[in-house]
Design an enzyme around this catalytic site. Structure first.
Site, PDB file in Angstrom:
ATOM      1  N   GLY A  81       0.774  -1.209  -0.324  1.00  0.00           N
ATOM      2  CA  GLY A  81      -0.059  -0.297   0.379  1.00  0.00           C
ATOM      3  C   GLY A  81       1.173   1.057   0.061  1.00  0.00           C
ATOM      4  N   TYR A  82       1.582   1.867  -1.092  1.00  0.00           N
ATOM      5  CA  TYR A  82       1.749   3.237  -1.585  1.00  0.00           C
ATOM      6  C   TYR A  82       1.289   3.837  -1.808  1.00  0.00           C
ATOM      7  CZ  TYR A  82       6.776   1.168  -0.324  1.00  0.00           C
ATOM      8  OH  TYR A  82       7.883   0.155   0.605  1.00  0.00           O
ATOM      9  N   SER A  83       0.255   3.653  -3.429  1.00  0.00           N
ATOM     10  CA  SER A  83       0.277   4.492  -4.376  1.00  0.00           C
ATOM     11  C   SER A  83      -1.209   5.247  -3.744  1.00  0.00           C
ATOM     12  CB  SER A  83       0.209   4.158  -5.716  1.00  0.00           C
ATOM     13  OG  SER A  83       0.824   3.620  -5.910  1.00  0.00           O
ATOM     14  N   GLU A  93      12.395  -4.098  -5.067  1.00  0.00           N
ATOM     15  CA  GLU A  93      11.439  -4.157  -6.140  1.00  0.00           C
ATOM     16  C   GLU A  93      11.892  -4.024  -7.106  1.00  0.00           C
ATOM     17  OE1 GLU A  93       7.959  -1.742  -5.890  1.00  0.00           O
ATOM     18  OE2 GLU A  93       6.423  -2.952  -6.691  1.00  0.00           O
ATOM     19  N   GLU A 148      10.574   7.487 -16.763  1.00  0.00           N
ATOM     20  CA  GLU A 148      11.295   8.804 -16.738  1.00  0.00           C
ATOM     21  C   GLU A 148      11.713   8.386 -14.904  1.00  0.00           C
ATOM     22  OE1 GLU A 148       7.899   7.448 -17.293  1.00  0.00           O
ATOM     23  OE2 GLU A 148       8.291   8.147 -19.972  1.00  0.00           O
TER      24      GLU A 148
HETATM   25  C1  LIG Z   1       0.294  -3.311 -12.862  1.00  0.00           C
HETATM   26  C2  LIG Z   1       1.004  -2.202 -11.663  1.00  0.00           C
HETATM   27  C3  LIG Z   1       0.573  -2.396 -10.709  1.00  0.00           C
HETATM   28  C4  LIG Z   1       1.042  -1.582  -9.512  1.00  0.00           C
HETATM   29  N1  LIG Z   1       1.048  -2.240  -8.034  1.00  0.00           N
HETATM   30  C5  LIG Z   1       1.053  -1.146  -7.136  1.00  0.00           C
HETATM   31  C6  LIG Z   1       1.344  -1.679  -5.575  1.00  0.00           C
HETATM   32  O1  LIG Z   1       0.428  -3.490  -5.385  1.00  0.00           O
HETATM   33  N2  LIG Z   1       1.226  -1.100  -4.912  1.00  0.00           N
HETATM   34  C7  LIG Z   1       0.896   0.366  -4.777  1.00  0.00           C
HETATM   35  O2  LIG Z   1       1.465   0.915  -4.164  1.00  0.00           O
HETATM   36  N3  LIG Z   1       0.927   1.079  -6.277  1.00  0.00           N
HETATM   37  C8  LIG Z   1       1.281  -0.108  -7.214  1.00  0.00           C
HETATM   38  N4  LIG Z   1       1.315   0.554  -8.950  1.00  0.00           N
HETATM   39  C9  LIG Z   1       1.296   2.107  -9.156  1.00  0.00           C
HETATM   40  C10 LIG Z   1       2.867   2.161  -9.359  1.00  0.00           C
HETATM   41  O3  LIG Z   1       3.693   2.839  -8.374  1.00  0.00           O
HETATM   42  C11 LIG Z   1       2.356   4.119  -9.616  1.00  0.00           C
HETATM   43  O4  LIG Z   1       1.522   4.073 -11.210  1.00  0.00           O
HETATM   44  C12 LIG Z   1       3.437   3.904 -10.441  1.00  0.00           C
HETATM   45  O5  LIG Z   1       4.015   4.861  -9.909  1.00  0.00           O
HETATM   46  C13 LIG Z   1       2.534   5.641 -11.357  1.00  0.00           C
HETATM   47  O6  LIG Z   1       2.494   6.234 -10.175  1.00  0.00           O
HETATM   48  P1  LIG Z   1       1.069   7.440 -11.000  1.00  0.00           P
HETATM   49  O7  LIG Z   1      -0.013   6.371 -11.984  1.00  0.00           O
HETATM   50  O8  LIG Z   1       0.525   8.340  -9.983  1.00  0.00           O
HETATM   51  O9  LIG Z   1       1.480   8.403 -12.367  1.00  0.00           O
HETATM   52  P2  LIG Z   1       2.079   9.874 -11.527  1.00  0.00           P
HETATM   53  O10 LIG Z   1       3.224   9.725 -10.919  1.00  0.00           O
HETATM   54  O11 LIG Z   1       0.426  10.632 -12.214  1.00  0.00           O
HETATM   55  O12 LIG Z   1       2.926   9.847 -13.815  1.00  0.00           O
HETATM   56  C14 LIG Z   1       1.892  10.323 -14.308  1.00  0.00           C
HETATM   57  C15 LIG Z   1       3.527  10.688 -15.671  1.00  0.00           C
HETATM   58  O13 LIG Z   1       4.302  11.207 -15.076  1.00  0.00           O
HETATM   59  C16 LIG Z   1       5.740  11.427 -15.220  1.00  0.00           C
HETATM   60  N5  LIG Z   1       5.828  11.579 -14.031  1.00  0.00           N
HETATM   61  C17 LIG Z   1       5.874  11.684 -12.793  1.00  0.00           C
HETATM   62  N6  LIG Z   1       6.558  12.354 -11.508  1.00  0.00           N
HETATM   63  C18 LIG Z   1       7.816  12.948 -12.937  1.00  0.00           C
HETATM   64  C19 LIG Z   1       9.236  13.222 -12.916  1.00  0.00           C
HETATM   65  N7  LIG Z   1       9.311  13.142 -12.168  1.00  0.00           N
HETATM   66  N8  LIG Z   1       9.876  13.407 -13.679  1.00  0.00           N
HETATM   67  C20 LIG Z   1       9.446  13.294 -15.045  1.00  0.00           C
HETATM   68  N9  LIG Z   1       7.940  12.699 -15.234  1.00  0.00           N
HETATM   69  C21 LIG Z   1       7.124  12.360 -14.053  1.00  0.00           C
HETATM   70  C22 LIG Z   1       5.563   9.892 -15.127  1.00  0.00           C
HETATM   71  O14 LIG Z   1       6.746   9.275 -14.799  1.00  0.00           O
HETATM   72  C23 LIG Z   1       4.253   9.072 -15.486  1.00  0.00           C
HETATM   73  O15 LIG Z   1       4.350   9.516 -17.049  1.00  0.00           O
HETATM   74  C24 LIG Z   1       1.513  -0.172  -9.418  1.00  0.00           C
HETATM   75  C25 LIG Z   1       0.963  -0.213 -11.109  1.00  0.00           C
HETATM   76  C26 LIG Z   1       0.638  -0.544 -12.540  1.00  0.00           C
HETATM   77  C27 LIG Z   1       0.298  -0.308 -13.432  1.00  0.00           C
END
Ligand SMILES: Cc1cc2nc3c(=O)[nH]c(=O)nc-3n(C[C@H](O)[C@H](O)[C@H](O)COP(=O)(O)OP(=O)(O)OC[C@H]3O[C@@H](n4cnc5c(N)ncnc54)[C@H](O)[C@@H]3O)c2cc1C
Length: 396
Positions: free
Chosen positions: A132-134, A249, A380
């Site tokens: 539970g991170y995101s 991870e 990214e």
């Molecule tokens: C299949 C799958 C399983 C997952 N499982 C888990 C899980 O079990 N537990 C959990 O906690 N999370 C999980 N996640 C979530 C995952 O960690 C996040 O989706 C990821 O960290 C990106 O966050 P976001 O989706 O909020 O996108 P955002 O952070 O909103 O990013 C949107 C876009 O902006 C870009 N961006 C953002 N910040 C920057 C920066 N500083 N520089 C350049 N570009 C940037 C990103 O690369 C992306 O393209 C999972 C995701 C997927 C797809």
């Protein structure tokens, strides 16, 4: 690193290969390399049964310490293990988050009591874990998380929401990042706690992915009571623990995949598909492209070995794990896209559709491969980490 295996290592390989030959029947063979993503049609139960068999045979957590239920094998033997598993192609084990992230983090940060309590059940699959991170407003910048935990006697009371939580619908336990000091700078007020997913106030709602599977979720916490003994590390210092988990991870996502095996599958596909009266493989451009993938896959394999050196010294993986994660997820995506080109009109056919070539696994993999470039930190973000923490470039 010495690439020659010792007699003990060869004996280990022989023992594992013999065990797999004796225990893995033809109809139990893997799910076309779809790994942990695919859940349809009793796939989870099939994997759970296989996990239990592997655990009973002593083949789960092979490099983990014996005192916590592991086999105590060396990290070199872990490489051999990965090779043999790729060769035999059994169903993927369950509890990927438990074995990839939670166990190694607890072994590094947990108290003796916490290790004894949790680690053996991670290996046996008796307790399934999620991460539970995101949150809806905190993904890449996870330290901005808003889920709150307030102290009340011997408990934390948790309120908030997580999202994209893989395996939460199967999970018994969760590693949860919570804000315990809202007045502190964002990285300083976070704690890392272990939450029983069966606690009153926890609600799990599945989310369907582009593949049609629903293996991640929204998770809501409403006045959830978490015993204070479930805190890992110190209160408000959870960011350090969280980073350790992320390192495991990233290096795990990158290190555990047999990309050379995937290149061979692509080559076999090119030799099967007919194009202009011959096979796709007869086309020089196709062969050149696949050769390029093979070079990248080989570089990934040896980068993985290099990373092992750090682990052999007893250290958790460093930011160089981001190199592997980035390289593997991007190569995986490129290869699956290229498979679509080779397949032409056949690429439109769903997984297991009648008449689909290779059972339609490539279209499934193509859709699933986007996920790997996002989960565990997007490409990214990996570029940023490599720039700043591996190459020492100034912050962007
Ligand atoms: C299949 C799958 C399983 C997952 N499982 C888990 C899980 O079990 N537990 C959990 O906690 N999370 C999980 N996640 C979530 C995952 O960690 C996040 O989706 C990821 O960290 C990106 O966050 P976001 O989706 O909020 O996108 P955002 O952070 O909103 O990013 C949107 C876009 O902006 C870009 N961006 C953002 N910040 C920057 C920066 N500083 N520089 C350049 N570009 C940037 C990103 O690369 C992306 O393209 C999972 C995701 C997927 C797809």
């Amino acid at each position: 690193m010495d690439f020659k295996w010792s007699p003990e290592d060869e004996a280990f390989r022989h023992e594992l290969r013999s065990w797999l030959d004796a225990n893995l029947s033809r109809d139990q063979k893997g799910d076309e390399g779809l790994g942990m993503m695919h859940e349809e049609g009793g796939e989870w139960q099939k994997r759970l049964a296989w996990h239990r068999k592997m655990h009973a045979g002593g083949w789960v957590g092979i490099s983990w310490p014996k005192e916590y239920g592991g086999r105590g094998a060396t990290l070199v033997q872990q490489i051999i293990y990965n090779e043999e598993i790729a060769r035999a192609n059994p169903p993927a084990l369950v509890n990927g988050l438990g074995t990839l992230l939670v166990g190694p983090t607890l072994i590094h940060w947990g108290t003796e009591e916490q290790k004894q309590r949790y680690v053996p059940k991670i290996l046996s699959g008796e307790e399934i874990w999620c991460q539970g991170y995101s949150e809806p407003g905190s993904g890449s910048d996870v330290a901005s998380l808003q889920t709150r935990a307030v102290e009340e006697g011997d408990y934390f009371i948790v309120n908030g929401q997580k999202v994209w939580t893989s395996d939460a619908h199967h999970a018994d336990m969760c590693i949860l990042l919570v804000r315990t000091d809202p007045s502190a700078p964002k990285h300083k007020g976070i704690s890392y706690i272990l939450v029983d997913m069966h606690s009153p106030g926890v609600t799990v709602r599945p989310l369907v992915q582009i593949t049609g599977d629903a293996n991640f979720n929204e998770v809501f916490f409403e006045d959830v009571k978490v015993p204070k003994k479930n805190l890992i590390g110190e209160k408000n210092q959870g960011w350090q623990v969280a980073i350790t988990t992320l390192m495991f991870e990233r290096s795990g996502i990158g290190g555990g995949r047999d990309m050379l095996g995937a290149v061979k599958e692509l080559k076999d596909l090119a030799k099967t598909v007919r194009q202009n009266g011959s096979t796709a493989w007869a086309n020089t451009d196709v062969r050149q492209k696949i050769s390029q993938f093979a070079c990248e896959a080989a570089a990934i394999k040896y980068t993985g070995f290099r990373q092992i050196t750090r682990r052999l010294k007893g250290l958790p993986p460093g930011p160089e794990g981001s190199v592997l994660k980035l390289a593997v997820s991007e190569l995986n995506l490129k290869m699956n896209k290229f498979a679509m080109e080779i397949l032409g009109p056949y690429s439109q056919m769903d997984f297991r559709a009648p008449f689909a070539l290779d059972k339609g696994k490539w279209s499934y993999r193509m859709l699933a491969s986007r996920a790997l470039t996002i989960a565990g930190g997007t490409s990214e973000i990996q570029h940023n980490i490599i720039g700043e923490r591996v190459m020492g470039l100034p912050k962007g």
